[in-house]
Scaffold this active site. Structure first.
Site, PDB file in Angstrom:
ATOM      1  N   HIS A 191       0.806  -1.224   0.000  1.00 13.66           N
ATOM      2  CA  HIS A 191       0.000   0.000   0.000  1.00 13.66           C
ATOM      3  C   HIS A 191       0.836   1.268   0.000  1.00 13.66           C
ATOM      4  O   HIS A 191       0.402   2.308  -0.468  1.00 13.66           O
ATOM      5  CB  HIS A 191      -0.962  -0.029   1.189  1.00 13.66           C
ATOM      6  CG  HIS A 191      -2.111  -0.950   0.933  1.00 13.66           C
ATOM      7  ND1 HIS A 191      -2.638  -1.793   1.879  1.00 13.66           N
ATOM      8  CD2 HIS A 191      -2.807  -1.182  -0.195  1.00 13.66           C
ATOM      9  CE1 HIS A 191      -3.621  -2.485   1.340  1.00 13.66           C
ATOM     10  NE2 HIS A 191      -3.744  -2.134   0.084  1.00 13.66           N
ATOM     11  N   ARG A 298      -7.961  -0.956 -14.567  1.00  9.91           N
ATOM     12  CA  ARG A 298      -7.749  -2.282 -13.963  1.00  9.91           C
ATOM     13  C   ARG A 298      -8.510  -2.338 -12.638  1.00  9.91           C
ATOM     14  O   ARG A 298      -7.952  -2.054 -11.568  1.00  9.91           O
ATOM     15  CB  ARG A 298      -6.263  -2.522 -13.708  1.00  9.91           C
ATOM     16  CG  ARG A 298      -5.418  -2.672 -14.960  1.00  9.91           C
ATOM     17  CD  ARG A 298      -3.961  -2.910 -14.576  1.00  9.91           C
ATOM     18  NE  ARG A 298      -3.167  -3.473 -15.626  1.00  9.91           N
ATOM     19  CZ  ARG A 298      -2.267  -2.790 -16.353  1.00  9.91           C
ATOM     20  NH1 ARG A 298      -2.067  -1.505 -16.123  1.00  9.91           N
ATOM     21  NH2 ARG A 298      -1.571  -3.398 -17.299  1.00  9.91           N
ATOM     22  N   ARG A 334     -12.328  -2.681 -17.199  1.00 12.04           N
ATOM     23  CA  ARG A 334     -12.077  -4.113 -17.368  1.00 12.04           C
ATOM     24  C   ARG A 334     -12.637  -4.861 -16.168  1.00 12.04           C
ATOM     25  O   ARG A 334     -12.419  -4.437 -15.029  1.00 12.04           O
ATOM     26  CB  ARG A 334     -10.572  -4.346 -17.490  1.00 12.04           C
ATOM     27  CG  ARG A 334     -10.248  -5.814 -17.623  1.00 12.04           C
ATOM     28  CD  ARG A 334      -8.795  -6.032 -17.909  1.00 12.04           C
ATOM     29  NE  ARG A 334      -7.964  -5.864 -16.728  1.00 12.04           N
ATOM     30  CZ  ARG A 334      -6.646  -6.014 -16.723  1.00 12.04           C
ATOM     31  NH1 ARG A 334      -6.023  -6.309 -17.858  1.00 12.04           N
ATOM     32  NH2 ARG A 334      -5.954  -5.861 -15.628  1.00 12.04           N
ATOM     33  N   GLU A 433      -5.286 -11.562 -25.417  1.00 17.79           N
ATOM     34  CA  GLU A 433      -4.095 -11.875 -24.626  1.00 17.79           C
ATOM     35  C   GLU A 433      -3.657 -13.319 -24.843  1.00 17.79           C
ATOM     36  O   GLU A 433      -2.587 -13.731 -24.408  1.00 17.79           O
ATOM     37  CB  GLU A 433      -4.395 -11.674 -23.133  1.00 17.79           C
ATOM     38  CG  GLU A 433      -4.886 -10.283 -22.827  1.00 17.79           C
ATOM     39  CD  GLU A 433      -5.082 -10.024 -21.347  1.00 17.79           C
ATOM     40  OE1 GLU A 433      -4.180  -9.448 -20.732  1.00 17.79           O
ATOM     41  OE2 GLU A 433      -6.141 -10.414 -20.811  1.00 17.79           O
ATOM     42  N   ASN A 456       1.184  -7.657 -22.605  1.00 11.62           N
ATOM     43  CA  ASN A 456       1.931  -8.259 -21.486  1.00 11.62           C
ATOM     44  C   ASN A 456       1.626  -9.747 -21.401  1.00 11.62           C
ATOM     45  O   ASN A 456       2.527 -10.584 -21.294  1.00 11.62           O
ATOM     46  CB  ASN A 456       1.554  -7.598 -20.156  1.00 11.62           C
ATOM     47  CG  ASN A 456       1.656  -6.093 -20.220  1.00 11.62           C
ATOM     48  OD1 ASN A 456       2.326  -5.566 -21.084  1.00 11.62           O
ATOM     49  ND2 ASN A 456       0.985  -5.409 -19.315  1.00 11.62           N
ATOM     50  N   ASP A 457       0.333 -10.072 -21.444  1.00  6.02           N
ATOM     51  CA  ASP A 457      -0.024 -11.484 -21.384  1.00  6.02           C
ATOM     52  C   ASP A 457       0.148 -12.166 -22.730  1.00  6.02           C
ATOM     53  O   ASP A 457       0.481 -13.348 -22.787  1.00  6.02           O
ATOM     54  CB  ASP A 457      -1.467 -11.644 -20.880  1.00  6.02           C
ATOM     55  CG  ASP A 457      -1.509 -11.635 -19.362  1.00  6.02           C
ATOM     56  OD1 ASP A 457      -0.678 -12.328 -18.752  1.00  6.02           O
ATOM     57  OD2 ASP A 457      -2.343 -10.914 -18.791  1.00  6.02           O
ATOM     58  N   ARG A 467       5.656 -14.260 -17.094  1.00  2.00           N
ATOM     59  CA  ARG A 467       6.117 -12.874 -17.200  1.00  2.00           C
ATOM     60  C   ARG A 467       6.764 -12.343 -15.938  1.00  2.00           C
ATOM     61  O   ARG A 467       7.422 -11.308 -15.966  1.00  2.00           O
ATOM     62  CB  ARG A 467       4.968 -11.963 -17.661  1.00  2.00           C
ATOM     63  CG  ARG A 467       3.895 -11.724 -16.655  1.00  2.00           C
ATOM     64  CD  ARG A 467       2.661 -11.089 -17.303  1.00  2.00           C
ATOM     65  NE  ARG A 467       2.338  -9.782 -16.751  1.00  2.00           N
ATOM     66  CZ  ARG A 467       1.182  -9.170 -16.937  1.00  2.00           C
ATOM     67  NH1 ARG A 467       0.228  -9.726 -17.673  1.00  2.00           N
ATOM     68  NH2 ARG A 467       0.948  -8.002 -16.401  1.00  2.00           N
ATOM     69  N   CYS A 504      -3.291  -2.104 -25.158  1.00  7.96           N
ATOM     70  CA  CYS A 504      -3.200  -1.502 -23.821  1.00  7.96           C
ATOM     71  C   CYS A 504      -2.102  -2.147 -22.974  1.00  7.96           C
ATOM     72  O   CYS A 504      -1.975  -1.851 -21.800  1.00  7.96           O
ATOM     73  CB  CYS A 504      -4.545  -1.571 -23.101  1.00  7.96           C
ATOM     74  SG  CYS A 504      -5.083  -3.251 -22.785  1.00  7.96           S
TER      75      CYS A 504
HETATM   76  C1  PEP Z   1      -1.773  -7.100 -20.579  1.00  6.21           C
HETATM   77  O1  PEP Z   1      -1.742  -8.287 -20.287  1.00  6.21           O
HETATM   78  O2  PEP Z   1      -1.117  -6.592 -21.509  1.00  6.21           O
HETATM   79  C2  PEP Z   1      -2.624  -6.174 -19.797  1.00  6.21           C
HETATM   80  C3  PEP Z   1      -2.784  -4.920 -20.159  1.00  6.21           C
HETATM   81  O3  PEP Z   1      -3.193  -6.660 -18.671  1.00  6.21           O
HETATM   82  P1  PEP Z   1      -2.407  -6.828 -17.264  1.00  6.21           P
HETATM   83  O4  PEP Z   1      -1.049  -6.223 -17.438  1.00  6.21           O
HETATM   84  O5  PEP Z   1      -3.233  -6.150 -16.251  1.00  6.21           O
HETATM   85  O6  PEP Z   1      -2.383  -8.314 -17.149  1.00  6.21           O
HETATM   86 MG    MG Z   2      -3.265  -9.103 -18.973  1.00  7.21          MG
END
Ligand code: PEP
Ligand code: MG
Length: 586
Positions: A191, A298, A334, A433, A456-457, A467, A504
């Site tokens: 936090h 998020r 989301r 993703e 990212n995913d 990751r 994103c």
């Molecule tokens: C992603 O996976 O690119 C994404 C934006 O979601 P998160 O990073 O929250 O998993």
């Molecule tokens: Mg993701």
């Protein structure tokens, strides 16, 4: 010069005098009381708890004003801890049975909790230790003293260096004089980190023991982009950082001026820029930095670090806060993306041996449909106050999409019967993703209102690389042609079906990868507010035709390093100024 590294939890560069808050060794000494005084001592504790609760009320209100309601909610959670009957009975037992002072009872019991949390070996629980410390310090303060006071009025701008820093203490720092902080302990999901981001204060945590190596009058450079702390830096390095601060200030001024100008390439391709946020306050920051709306909210961050998930009403209030801060611009909300590394939300999580491939994201929401329903109700109610789009994460199969959609229709029907109306028609979209969804995208295109690529995913699932596992980090490669081919395919299918598509994931946040995305046909990028100035500047420096050429070459290349090299050469030729401060992703 001493160079230290830790986890960068809040971006920014700051330079200032070291302000050391050394209190790790601080312990309340055991003070015994006579048995007949134990009732009065419990009474004294009672009074202190009441006082601490009202102190936390003030803190909650103050941080809600400055950093948003989710940051404020951290202190509401601390109040719950103070009222916990198990904790309370332990304090009373020590006072009544062991005849010790209230201070000693408070400190001993909370230290036991802190130790147990640390020993569980889970990062998530270890990060809650700072909350326990916070409760301890607040209560000790109410009992009549504070272990080590925070700095009062400072004469010079300083960087706070401390073993730890509680969320309350962070919220009380004056950003005019404390320019940033660095702690020996802590973690990225703690936090304290969240409060720092809400306050836009550069911060680095988990540096390990270092305070004993710092002199009183040292000068500190805090690089909250790369997690670096430099103590008494060499003159040339100091000069570089001073220049960087000026450059960034200049850039954000320029962006302030460019705010209303479009993010357009030199040959006229218009790119829409949106902000990724975790907390309501970031929506304001995103708009200040030129975002045209919120491209990814998020929402799971409202659930993390709590013993109970938030009720529908609380969710509604927070989501409405985001919608109002967005001032009529669209907000992509989301649904819960829990699981994998995002746990500890007061919900039943399975002990999975492979959580990244397990019950996470939309799979989790569909497994607990009541939870999804209450979240959707809250989002839809917030949509009465401004344009909201709803997005499902990690959709893999069409059946999942249909089930999720049916729940949205059901909830919307209920609300409509009760007189609810959305400000604009609700669009439903999905994140791309998982490679399976991209391979079958022509089946999703007729039923989805928009797509957003979560790189990212997508990288994680394309390269079969966890990751967050440092041992295989070299395989986590945004420049890998396999990843780029999937993105290109997604763009082609989306274009053929006229479904809007955006990115994103983090690939939107760096000028080099953003250039590649633009070359692959992406016209809509969503990135954290802190990254928007750089990305906008890059777009305005580049030509779309050149980005396209480099992307086409990349699609034919064989390895991530080949692509990386050609992107670097391209930037060096066409916009060398972009490379000055840009560290290319791996
Ligand atoms: C992603 O996976 O690119 C994404 C934006 O979601 P998160 O990073 O929250 O998993
Ligand atoms: Mg993701």
């Amino acid at each position: 010069m001493l160079e230290l590294s830790g986890i960068a939890v809040s971006p920014g560069v700051a330079i200032g005098k070291a302000l050391i808050l050394d209190r790790e060794g601080y312990r309340i000494t055991r003070t015994e009381i006579s048995p007949e005084d134990s009732e009065a001592e419990c009474e004294r504790l009672d009074q202190a708890i009441r006082q601490a609760i009202s102190l936390l009320d003030q803190r909650c209100a103050q941080t809600t004003r400055t950093a948003g309601s989710q940051v404020g909610a951290i202190f509401a959670a601390h109040q719950q801890f103070l009222l916990d009957p198990v904790v309370r009975s332990e304090w009373d037992r020590l006072i009544r049975v062991e005849h010790v002072s209230a201070e000693y009872a408070v400190s001993t019991v909370l230290n036991r909790f802190a130790q147990a949390f640390r020993q569980f070996g889970s990062d998530m629980l270890a990060e809650r230790v700072e909350d326990i410390r916070d409760v301890e310090r607040t209560l000790l303060e109410a009992l009549g003293g504070q272990p080590v006071a925070l700095p009062g009025q400072l004469e010079e701008p300083s960087i706070l260096l401390s073993h730890d820093l509680t969320p309350s203490e962070t919220a009380q720092l004056d950003p005019q004089t404390v320019l940033g902080f660095c702690t020996e302990s802590g973690g990225p999901g703690g936090h304290t980190a969240i409060v720092a981001r809400g306050m836009d204060l550069p911060a680095i945590v988990a540096v390990g023991p270092f305070l004993h190596r710092i002199g009183k009058d040292s000068l500190v450079v805090l690089d909250g982009y790369h997690g670096k702390v430099l103590i008494d830096p060499r003159p040339d390095i100091l000069r570089r950082y001073e220049e960087e601060i000026l450059l960034r200030r200049d850039r954000s001024l320029q962006l302030g001026k460019m705010r209303s100008l479009p993010a357009k390439t030199r040959d006229g391709r218009r790119i829409a820029l949106f902000a990724n946020i975790e907390f309501p306050a970031e929506a304001t920051l995103g708009l200040e930095r030129g975002a045209e709306g919120i491209g990814l909210y998020r929402t799971e961050f409202l659930f993390l670090g709590r013993s109970q998930p938030p009720e529908e009403q609380e969710q509604y209030e927070v989501y409405r806060d985001v919608v109002e801060r967005a001032q009529g611009k669209p907000v992509v909300m989301r649904t819960l993306d829990l699981g994998a590394d995002k746990v500890n939300a007061g919900l039943p999580m399975l002990a999975e041996s492979n959580p990244v491939l397990g019950l996470r994201s939309i799979r989790f929401s569909l497994r607990y449909p009541d939870l999804l329903r209450s979240q959707l109700r809250a989002m839809l109610r917030a949509a009465a106050h401004g344009p909201v789009r709803i997005m499902f994460p990690m959709v893999t199969t069409l059946e999942e999409w249909r089930r999720a959609r049916a729940i949205v229709d059901e909830v919307m029907g209920e609300l409509e019967r009760a007189g609810w109306r959305a400000a604009v028609p609700i669009e439903l979209g999905m994140m791309l993703e998982v490679p399976a969804a991209i391979l079958l995208l022509d089946k999703f295109a007729p039923v989805a209102d928009f797509f957003s690529i979560g790189t990212n995913d997508l990288i994680q699932y394309t390269m079969a690389v966890d990751r967050s596992n440092e041992w295989v980090a070299d395989l986590y490669a945004p420049f890998d042609p396999a990843v780029l081919r999937l993105i290109r395919r997604a763009v082609e299918v989306a274009e053929a079906h006229r479904v809007p598509i955006s990115v994103c994931g983090e690939m939107s946040s760096s000028p080099a990868t953003a250039a590649l995305l633009i070359g692959l046909g992406i016209e809509n990028l969503s990135a954290p507010p802190s990254a928007l100035p750089d990305v906008k500047q890059a777009i305005r420096h580049l030509r779309h035709a050149d980005c396209r050429q480099v992307a086409e070459r990349a699609l034919e290349q064989s390895t991530a390093s080949e692509v990386r090299r050609s992107v670097q050469e391209f930037l060096q030729e066409s916009a060398p100024e972009l490379l000055q401060h840009e560290v290319l992703p791996r």
